[in-house]
Design an enzyme around this catalytic site. Structure first.
Site, PDB file in Angstrom:
ATOM      1  CD  GLN A  77      -3.169  -0.485  -0.215  1.00 40.17           C
ATOM      2  OE1 GLN A  77      -3.151   0.704  -0.396  1.00 40.17           O
ATOM      3  NE2 GLN A  77      -3.529  -1.662  -0.801  1.00 40.17           N
ATOM      4  CB  SER A  78       4.200   1.908  -1.594  1.00 39.27           C
ATOM      5  OG  SER A  78       4.918   3.010  -1.913  1.00 39.27           O
ATOM      6  CG  ASN A  79       0.895   6.834   0.707  1.00 39.42           C
ATOM      7  OD1 ASN A  79      -0.245   6.711   0.045  1.00 39.42           O
ATOM      8  ND2 ASN A  79       1.073   6.637   2.032  1.00 39.42           N
ATOM      9  CB  THR A  81       4.546   2.357  -5.684  1.00 43.76           C
ATOM     10  OG1 THR A  81       3.283   1.922  -4.649  1.00 43.76           O
ATOM     11  CG2 THR A  81       5.975   1.953  -5.051  1.00 43.76           C
TER      12      THR A  81
END
Length: 338
Positions: A77-79, A81
């Site tokens: 759930q990377s912001n 990326t």
């Protein structure tokens, strides 16, 4: 200090708004004035966020090198990326994203909603990897870049949080300069700035930027990594490098880096009861949404510090809202009843 010598590719709307949090301030006793600088509203590119500000200084370098593929890494759930995917789509570039298993959270839709869903919608080549949390340089990311080269492409490396990139701290030097301009319009100076820290370049850039007017140690980092020794080392190292780049004119001391370690638990990506209470309180009093990975923890820290009387009466505190709301849908079970 000379930030202007670095080329900047505009990806944001301009200066981000500063919003008074009047109801939250009053709820906490009214002795401290809380404000939020809304980095979560900084761009029209897939919700924006703090990494979009950083990418404004990386993209000129990528274009100068003739890169055709942005390659980045983060958790599922990377912001980061998601923001890299948005910028790649905006520029007509390819994008490869390594998404590692950074969070010990089990939900059947965790890897299909939120940030990762948006990245896929924007055309990124999303590669799920089972490796766990680490803020450093990752073999999986280096392998992804090599795969682009083998396919005849020219990758441009964007590490987690942009933080290990030589230019990764510049964007938030600009944040500090922007705050000074807004303070001149507001007619007062902020006594403290509260910001979430994990990979370190956001706080590092702020430390350098606010060192220019003697406020480096008024930047209070709230650790959300639960590996604070590594985060502190990385913030300090990036700040010292960035200070040299922008010709700050004075060294960054260990005491300039303030990192509060009380609010990261139980571990990276998982909220405790205090974080959940802060998320709900801010949402219900201000209509301002924060996430359980990053901003909920820094909001928890700020609220708790006010309650404990750790800010002097009359203080004006600026909360840096870095984004992250798209991840909320991945934690739907936690917030099923609001």
């Amino acid at each position: 200090m000379n930030l202007q010598r670095f080329p900047r590719y505009p990806l944001t709307f301009g200066p981000t708004p500063i919003q008074p949090l009047k109801r939250l301030s009053a709820h906490l006793g009214g002795k401290v004035e809380l404000y939020a600088k809304r980095e979560d509203c900084n761009s029209g590119l897939a919700f924006g966020g703090n990494k979009t500000r950083k990418l404004e200084y990386l993209i000129p370098d990528a274009l100068a090198q003739g890169a055709d593929t942005l390659v980045s890494i983060g958790g599922v759930q990377s912001n980061q990326t998601r923001q890299v995917a948005a910028v790649a789509a905006h520029l007509g570039m390819k994008c490869v994203l390594v998404q590692e298993h950074w969070v010990n959270y089990d939900d059947p839709v965790y890897d299909r909603v939120g940030n990762i869903q948006l990245s896929r919608m924007m055309g990124a080549d999303v590669r799920l990897v089972a490796d766990g949390f680490d803020i450093g340089i990752r073999r999986s990311w280096e392998d992804a870049m090599e795969s682009v080269r083998q396919a005849g492409g020219k990758p441009y490396p964007i590490p987690a949080g942009c933080s290990e990139h030589p230019l990764g701290g510049l964007g938030f030097v600009g944040f500090a300069e922007e705050v000074r301009e807004q303070e001149a319009q507001l007619g007062f100076r902020f006594d403290y700035v509260v910001v979430c820290s994990v990979t370190g370049s956001t706080q590092a850039g702020m430390v350098v930027g606010f060192a220019a007017d003697g406020r480096a140690d008024r930047v209070i980092g709230i650790d959300a990594s639960a590996t604070p020794e590594r985060t502190r080392e990385q913030i300090t190292r990036i700040a010292r490098h960035t200070a040299e780049l922008v010709e700050l004119g004075r060294p960054i001391a260990d005491a300039d880096v303030v990192l509060d370690t009380r609010y990261a638990g139980p571990e990276y990506g998982l909220p405790n009861d205090g974080t959940l209470e802060a998320i709900r309180l801010c949402a219900r009093l201000e209509g301002v949404l924060t996430d359980p990975v990053y901003e909920g923890k820094s909001m928890h820290g700020m609220i708790d510090m006010v309650r404990r009387g750790e800010f002097e009466p009359g203080s004006k505190v600026l909360y840096a809202h870095l984004g992250g709301v798209p991840a909320l849908s991945a934690y739907a079970e936690i917030f099923r009843d609001g």
